[in-house]
Structures are given as structure tokens and as C-alpha cells.
Design a protein around this motif. Sequence first.
Motif, short mmCIF file in Angstrom:
data_model
loop_
_atom_site.label_atom_id
_atom_site.label_comp_id
_atom_site.label_asym_id
_atom_site.label_seq_id
_atom_site.Cartn_x
_atom_site.Cartn_y
_atom_site.Cartn_z
N UNK A 1 0.84 -1.21 0.00
CA UNK A 1 0.00 0.00 0.00
C UNK A 1 0.87 1.25 0.00
N UNK A 2 1.98 1.21 0.71
CA UNK A 2 2.89 2.36 0.73
C UNK A 2 3.42 2.66 -0.67
N UNK A 3 3.75 1.61 -1.42
CA UNK A 3 4.20 1.80 -2.80
C UNK A 3 3.07 2.36 -3.66
N UNK A 4 1.85 1.87 -3.41
CA UNK A 4 0.69 2.38 -4.14
C UNK A 4 0.47 3.86 -3.85
N UNK A 5 0.73 4.25 -2.61
CA UNK A 5 0.48 5.63 -2.20
C UNK A 5 1.53 6.62 -2.74
N UNK A 6 2.54 6.09 -3.44
CA UNK A 6 3.49 7.01 -4.09
C UNK A 6 2.80 7.78 -5.22
N UNK A 7 1.58 7.33 -5.60
CA UNK A 7 0.82 8.06 -6.63
C UNK A 7 0.19 9.32 -6.05
N UNK A 8 0.18 9.44 -4.71
CA UNK A 8 -0.43 10.62 -4.09
C UNK A 8 0.24 11.92 -4.54
N UNK A 9 1.58 12.04 -4.51
CA UNK A 9 2.21 13.27 -5.01
C UNK A 9 1.96 13.48 -6.50
N UNK A 10 1.88 12.39 -7.26
CA UNK A 10 1.63 12.52 -8.69
C UNK A 10 0.26 13.16 -8.93
N UNK A 11 -0.74 12.70 -8.18
CA UNK A 11 -2.08 13.28 -8.30
C UNK A 11 -2.04 14.74 -7.86
N UNK A 12 -1.33 15.00 -6.76
CA UNK A 12 -1.25 16.37 -6.24
C UNK A 12 -0.65 17.32 -7.26
N UNK A 13 0.50 16.94 -7.85
CA UNK A 13 1.17 17.84 -8.79
C UNK A 13 0.38 18.01 -10.08
N UNK A 14 -0.31 16.94 -10.50
CA UNK A 14 -1.13 17.04 -11.71
C UNK A 14 -2.28 18.02 -11.50
N UNK A 15 -2.97 17.88 -10.35
CA UNK A 15 -4.07 18.80 -10.02
C UNK A 15 -3.54 20.22 -9.85
N UNK A 16 -2.39 20.36 -9.20
CA UNK A 16 -1.80 21.68 -8.99
C UNK A 16 -1.50 22.37 -10.32
#
Length: 321
Positions: free
Chosen positions: A164-179
Motif C-alpha cells: 500500500x505504501x508503494x501504491x500511495x506514491x501516486x499521491x504526489x503525482x495526483x497532487x502535482x497534476x491537479x496543482x
Amino acid sequence: MAALDFESLTEATSGAIGALLSTTILYPLDTCKTKYQAEIRAQGQAKYRHLSDVLWEAISSGQVLSLYQGLGTKNLQSFISQFVYFFGYSYFKKLYLRRSGMKSIGTKANLIVAAAAGACTVIVTQPLDTASSRMQTCTFGKSKGLWKTLSEGTWSEAFDGLGISLLLTCNPSIQYTVFDQLKERHLTKQKNNKASGESSKVALSAFSAFVLGAVSKSIATFLTYPAIRCKVMIQAADPDCDGSKEAKPKSSKTVSSVLCSIWKREGLLGFFKGLHAQILKTVLSSALLLMIKEKITRTTWVLMLALKRYLLFVPPKLKNA
């Protein structure tokens, strides 16, 4: 290569110091949030109905200082994770630019680089992350040291929640894309509102950047929160963590079992229990980290430059002394 190493080292050191300070300042909130997230009971039997109930328990039991249990481990994990992340991000970014021959990195490539740096960080610091979660969710005043916490289980249990921790590395990707999307719309709107006689060049203000950063981080947290809560529950200490001499076998927790437990006992809304606390903590932590990092980066760069010059110009005899 030397310039690359020192620049990456500067970014890594500044980020790590920023993480260390922000983690310490917000740690009581983090402890309350983690204990609140880790609890899974039927609605009528819930010990913590609100986030403030965790704080009140610590106060009423005279264990206010226990809100800091596991702080040393969390600080170590934060320092190492941010150091590895910023160093890896800076290194992979420069490696990509050198190999591709480009002067700047695109959004897609930037997301891939950030994900690669995040994956390296997770693998290196997962045992510390697991230990800090167990120490935070243990009964107030009964938390054990880092080594004892990790040695109670097998080596594989120290990597609980790694997937799950590896899966959650997508969190910054989503953040920067939305930003980036919000930033583009904001700047376009600013540009259209400007008088025709003025310069068409517009820039994002510090306040706008903070607001857009907070919004983008909140959206990313909302989309990934069910995975965040599952990870906390998998890593959490068992309810009978009381420091007794009799060692009880640690109950096995898997992603599927945790998902089923949440669904049966708390329903759909259970997957978002503690979301407000997670967003508050994450936004404040990110803001503090970046603010501190930006403030100390110049000083860190000067120190690193002085160290570089010393290593380059010190006589060989002194180096070998």
C-alpha cells in the motif's frame, strides 16, 4: 559529478531538516490522528467518536506526554525519508536531463521521476514507518522502544503495508497534476483579466501558490484516503498492547481482511474515517516543510559550497592525515 552530488545533497539536507521540524511541531496531532484512524469498531461501541476524544483520553489519564510516544522513531523516519526522497528526486531528474539532452523536464517525466524517488524512499524507510505506527497506536504510556517494537515480530512484519505504501506514491503525482491544472487555469484567468496595454506576463503569488497547493493536496488525499487508512490499520499495534510479560501472537492483517472489517463494522463512510484530520495534518505538514526548506536552502547551500571547496583545495597530505 561532484556538482551533481553537492546540489542533490543540499536539496536532501534542507528537505530532511524541514521534515524533522514539521514532524516535531505537529506530532501530537499526528498521534491523535493515527490512533483515531486505527480504531475499527461498530459505531455504537467506538471508543473514539471524535478526534478530540483521543486528546481528552491523554489528558484525563495524565498521559499528555504520551502524545509524543514514538517521536524519536518518527523523526528518524521523516529525516531519512525526506533525505532519500529529495536526493533521489534531484539525482533522477538530473540523470534524465543528461540522458535526454533536454533543458527542462516535462510534467509526465517529472511525475515518473517523483514516483521513482518515492518508491526508493518507501523501501528504505518502511520498517521505521511500521514501528512508529505501532508505537503511536499502542496504549498511552505503554509504548516500547524502536528495537523492542521491531524485534517482537518477524522481519517480514517490519514491512507490513509495503504494498500500500508503494501504491500511495501516486499521491504526489495526483497532487502535482491537479496543482498544474489549477495553476494553468488561474494564470489564464489572470491574463484575461489584465488590461490590454499591460504586460501579458503573469506569475503565481505566494498566497495563491499556498492555496492551490493546499487544495491539490486535499484532493489527492481524498482520492487515496481509503488506502491510507488501510495502511495505518495494518501497521497498528494490537489492542492488547499493554506491555505484559506474556507475549501474545500478533494477529495477521491483510488488505482484504482490513477492507472487509471496515465494510462490515463501519460501512462505506468508514473508509473515510479521520479524513479531516489527515487533510489538516498533511496540509500543515507540507506547508511547514516547504516553508522551512525554502528558508534554510540558501544557508545549507553556502555550507555545502564551503565543504566542497575545502575538499577540493585541501592539501593531499592533510586529507591522508
